[in-house]
Design a protein around this motif. Structure first.
Motif, short mmCIF file in Angstrom:
data_model
loop_
_atom_site.label_atom_id
_atom_site.label_comp_id
_atom_site.label_asym_id
_atom_site.label_seq_id
_atom_site.Cartn_x
_atom_site.Cartn_y
_atom_site.Cartn_z
N ALA A 316 0.77 -1.13 -0.25
CA ALA A 316 0.05 -0.06 -0.08
C ALA A 316 0.79 1.30 -0.01
O ALA A 316 0.51 2.15 -0.83
CB ALA A 316 -0.86 -0.01 1.29
N ALA A 317 1.94 1.41 0.65
CA ALA A 317 2.85 2.41 0.86
C ALA A 317 3.54 2.61 -0.74
O ALA A 317 3.48 3.80 -1.20
CB ALA A 317 4.16 2.28 1.91
N ALA A 318 3.94 1.49 -1.07
CA ALA A 318 4.49 1.37 -2.62
C ALA A 318 3.60 2.05 -3.34
O ALA A 318 3.64 2.98 -4.50
CB ALA A 318 5.24 0.16 -2.98
N ARG A 319 2.24 1.55 -3.47
CA ARG A 319 1.04 2.06 -4.26
C ARG A 319 1.00 3.49 -4.31
O ARG A 319 0.76 4.14 -5.24
CB ARG A 319 -0.04 1.09 -4.11
CG ARG A 319 -1.07 1.22 -5.13
CD ARG A 319 -2.18 0.11 -4.96
NE ARG A 319 -1.80 -1.01 -4.67
CZ ARG A 319 -1.84 -1.69 -3.70
NH1 ARG A 319 -2.21 -1.10 -2.41
NH2 ARG A 319 -1.34 -3.08 -3.34
N SER A 320 0.98 3.80 -3.00
CA SER A 320 0.47 5.41 -2.94
C SER A 320 1.85 6.11 -3.48
O SER A 320 1.47 7.39 -4.03
CB SER A 320 0.71 5.61 -1.32
OG SER A 320 0.63 7.07 -1.02
N ARG A 321 3.02 5.81 -3.21
CA ARG A 321 4.14 6.62 -3.91
C ARG A 321 4.13 6.52 -5.48
O ARG A 321 4.23 7.66 -5.98
CB ARG A 321 5.52 5.80 -3.53
CG ARG A 321 6.67 6.77 -3.90
CD ARG A 321 7.00 7.56 -2.66
NE ARG A 321 8.16 8.54 -3.09
CZ ARG A 321 8.76 9.33 -2.23
NH1 ARG A 321 8.56 9.34 -1.09
NH2 ARG A 321 9.78 10.04 -2.57
N VAL A 322 3.61 5.39 -6.10
CA VAL A 322 3.62 5.36 -7.70
C VAL A 322 2.40 6.21 -7.94
O VAL A 322 2.33 6.61 -9.06
CB VAL A 322 3.47 3.80 -7.98
CG1 VAL A 322 2.99 3.59 -9.53
CG2 VAL A 322 4.58 3.22 -7.54
N ALA A 323 1.35 6.02 -7.21
CA ALA A 323 0.18 7.09 -7.71
C ALA A 323 0.60 8.47 -7.61
O ALA A 323 0.21 9.21 -8.60
CB ALA A 323 -1.04 6.63 -6.52
N ALA A 324 1.30 9.05 -6.81
CA ALA A 324 1.61 10.33 -6.70
C ALA A 324 2.39 10.62 -8.01
O ALA A 324 2.49 11.82 -8.27
CB ALA A 324 2.43 10.49 -5.62
N TRP A 325 3.44 9.81 -8.11
CA TRP A 325 4.28 9.98 -9.40
C TRP A 325 3.19 10.20 -10.67
O TRP A 325 3.32 11.07 -11.76
CB TRP A 325 5.25 8.86 -9.72
CG TRP A 325 5.89 8.60 -11.02
CD1 TRP A 325 5.41 8.07 -12.01
CD2 TRP A 325 7.13 9.42 -11.19
NE1 TRP A 325 6.44 8.32 -13.13
CE2 TRP A 325 7.47 9.00 -12.70
CE3 TRP A 325 7.98 10.08 -10.59
CZ2 TRP A 325 8.40 9.41 -13.47
CZ3 TRP A 325 9.09 10.39 -11.37
CH2 TRP A 325 9.47 10.24 -12.73
N TYR A 357 3.77 -4.82 -10.96
CA TYR A 357 2.28 -4.24 -11.54
C TYR A 357 1.37 -4.21 -10.47
O TYR A 357 0.42 -3.16 -10.55
CB TYR A 357 1.91 -5.62 -12.32
CG TYR A 357 2.10 -5.74 -13.69
CD1 TYR A 357 1.89 -4.44 -14.48
CD2 TYR A 357 3.13 -6.55 -14.40
CE1 TYR A 357 2.28 -4.68 -15.94
CE2 TYR A 357 3.42 -6.62 -15.90
CZ TYR A 357 2.79 -5.73 -16.72
OH TYR A 357 3.35 -5.50 -17.96
N ALA A 358 1.23 -4.84 -9.30
CA ALA A 358 0.36 -4.61 -8.09
C ALA A 358 0.36 -3.19 -7.71
O ALA A 358 -0.75 -2.77 -7.17
CB ALA A 358 0.41 -5.52 -7.26
N VAL A 359 1.38 -2.60 -7.73
CA VAL A 359 1.49 -1.34 -7.07
C VAL A 359 1.55 -0.40 -8.00
O VAL A 359 2.05 1.09 -7.75
CB VAL A 359 2.92 -1.08 -6.22
CG1 VAL A 359 2.71 -2.29 -5.23
CG2 VAL A 359 4.08 -1.21 -7.03
N GLY A 360 1.42 -0.70 -9.49
CA GLY A 360 1.41 0.46 -10.59
C GLY A 360 2.59 0.58 -11.37
O GLY A 360 2.45 1.38 -12.41
N ILE A 361 3.49 -0.10 -11.12
CA ILE A 361 4.86 0.00 -11.92
C ILE A 361 4.70 -0.95 -13.06
O ILE A 361 4.30 -2.46 -12.84
CB ILE A 361 6.12 -0.47 -10.87
CG1 ILE A 361 6.04 0.66 -9.99
CG2 ILE A 361 7.03 -0.45 -11.94
CD1 ILE A 361 7.25 0.45 -8.92
#
Length: 472
Positions: A316-325, A357-361
């Motif tokens: 979830a923390a990684a996903r939030s970082r990727v979402a901000a990017w 992929y699961a975190v948006g990368i």
């Protein structure tokens, strides 16, 4: 394919060894990373001053004994009564120029960067050599035991043993024990069981040969060949895993785009489910720190900031970082991962790609030597237990401050200074998130029960003269 009995072949005849890879050779020894077969053959024909025994500890090679003085700044070796392949005695006047040549070649092999403290190699007597160091190195012997430091005379096929090459053929390279000058020739009559037939071949063929009882040892196995071994289903008693010390993880090789920011690099590290990734193989623990333990650093391994979250909260923390990017740029990051091309590389890719992929990368798989890669798999067994080795090998593209601290560890005049510099380098490299640790190197072998001396060890190194019980 069904597994035969683990009893294997009767203990008669030469030990047949298959090493995964190309046919072993001594040529082209200046490459930075010698293949497993080349290292085995080189170690067998041309041992160094010292060498590794069956459990990865130091034993006598060309030197029969040694002392370390001046707080690790001077090593004095006494040579044993040994012979070169042509029967001439080994003397210090022969050994000194060979050692000087190997140490002087700054980029000659993978351990040369860790020999820069050697200041001089001198002949004291025909049987005694002294190696003086500019800085203390009490752990130098493990470097001198590496096959890259084996003594082979220019233009000669052999060194001082422990084997002699007796023939090459379609079945492999036949090695027989070197003569011991201290033994009565009438008493020393090597048996066929002391011979070794060494061949290099691809993993599938080597494994098939073993399960069909046509060989005694398959060595050089990595995670890349592990799925092939599992498919062959050999007897569990023959499958042996080394507790290999070293690095297994993703090095950041391009600090651009999403990977230009340490927080984003930490998000990549957080995205990976290590316990799931390492479950693909037995006895393969996950790792989150660059150093496996404190070693000679002044502090315990630095725990990265991204690892302070419980594993279940990291995606979830990684996903939030990727979402901000993505919100700032309109598209998500695309990262190229350089992985091995074999079945094990595909297995790793499946796990890593799913997690990213699961975190948006969006991950893209490229070849191990692809210059466009953003992250590259590092899979290295440590030659010795030294913090600087781990830090230097992990620093593929790290911050200047971390690189300077690693250099300070190399140049430290005292052991306490080196320990402090190593701790600083570990802290800076970890904060920089220049390397994403995953586990330790995975090394496997198939071992027949007749090879009673074979032992798993942290060096993942199994010399050919330490496979069967000594008949003497």
């Amino acid at each position: 394919m069904s597994a035969p009995s683990c009893g294997r072949r009767a203990d008669v005849g030469a030990v047949v060894v298959s090493v995964i890879g190309a046919e072993p050779k001594l040529a082209d020894r200046d490459r930075s990373a010698l293949p497993a077969g080349d290292r085995l053959l080189t170690d067998s024909l041309g041992e160094g001053l010292v060498r590794f025994d069956a459990v990865g500890q130091i034993e006598a090679g060309v030197a029969e004994r040694w002392i370390v003085i001046d707080d690790g700044r001077s090593y004095i070796f006494r040579l044993r009564n040994a012979e070169w392949a042509d029967g001439t005695p080994v003397r210090a006047r022969d050994v000194v120029p060979l050692l000087r040549r190997q140490i002087a070649r700054a980029a000659a092999n993978r351990i040369a960067p860790y020999l820069t403290a050697v200041d001089s190699v001198v002949e004291m007597t025909p049987e005694v050599i002294e190696i003086e160091l500019a800085r203390p190195r009490p752990d130098l012997l493990k470097l001198f035991a590496q096959p890259e430091m084996a003594l082979l005379r220019p233009g000669k096929d052999n060194g001082a043993g422990p084997f002699r090459r007796r023939g090459d053929g379609r079945d492999g390279i036949l090695l027989t024990p070197a003569r011991d000058p201290d033994r009565d020739p009438d008493e020393e009559r090597p048996t066929p069981e002391q011979n070794v037939l060494l061949r290099g071949e691809r993993a599938a063929l080597a494994i098939l040969r073993f399960v069909e009882r046509h060989s005694d040892l398959v060595t050089g196995g990595t995670i890349d060949d592990w799925p092939t071994l599992q498919a062959a289903n050999p007897a569990p008693a023959n499958v042996r895993i080394d507790p290999a010390a070293g690095l297994f993880g993703l090095a950041i090789v391009r600090r651009e785009g999403f990977l230009a920011d340490a927080g984003n690099r930490g998000a990549v590290a957080q995205a990976i489910d290590r316990s799931d990734l390492t479950s693909v193989a037995s006895d393969w623990p996950a790792r989150e720190t660059i150093l496996p333990e404190q070693l000679d650093s002044a502090a315990p391994p630095m725990v990265p900031v991204w690892a302070t979250l419980p594993p279940e909260q990291r995606p979830a923390a990684a996903r939030s970082r990727v979402a901000a990017w993505r919100a700032a740029r309109g598209s998500g990051p695309v990262l190229r991962l350089a992985l091995p091309q074999g079945p094990g590389g595909t297995l790793l890719w499946a796990h890593l790609a799913r997690d990213l992929y699961a975190v948006g990368i969006v991950p893209l798989r490229v070849a191990s030597d692809d210059a466009t890669a953003d992250l590259r798999l590092v899979d290295l067994v440590a030659p010795y237990d030294n913090a600087r080795w781990y830090l230097a090998e992990a620093c593929v593209a790290c911050a200047p401050e971390a690189r300077a601290a690693i250099e300070a560890a190399r140049l430290a005049d005292t052991l306490p200074q080196r320990a402090e510099a190593a701790a600083t380098a570990d802290r800076l490299l970890t904060q920089d998130v220049a390397f994403v640790p995953l586990s330790r190197p995975f090394r496997w072998s198939l071992v027949a029960l007749r090879l009673r001396q074979w032992q798993p060890n942290p060096r993942a190194w199994h010399p050919l003269n330490r496979l069967r019980a000594d008949p003497n």
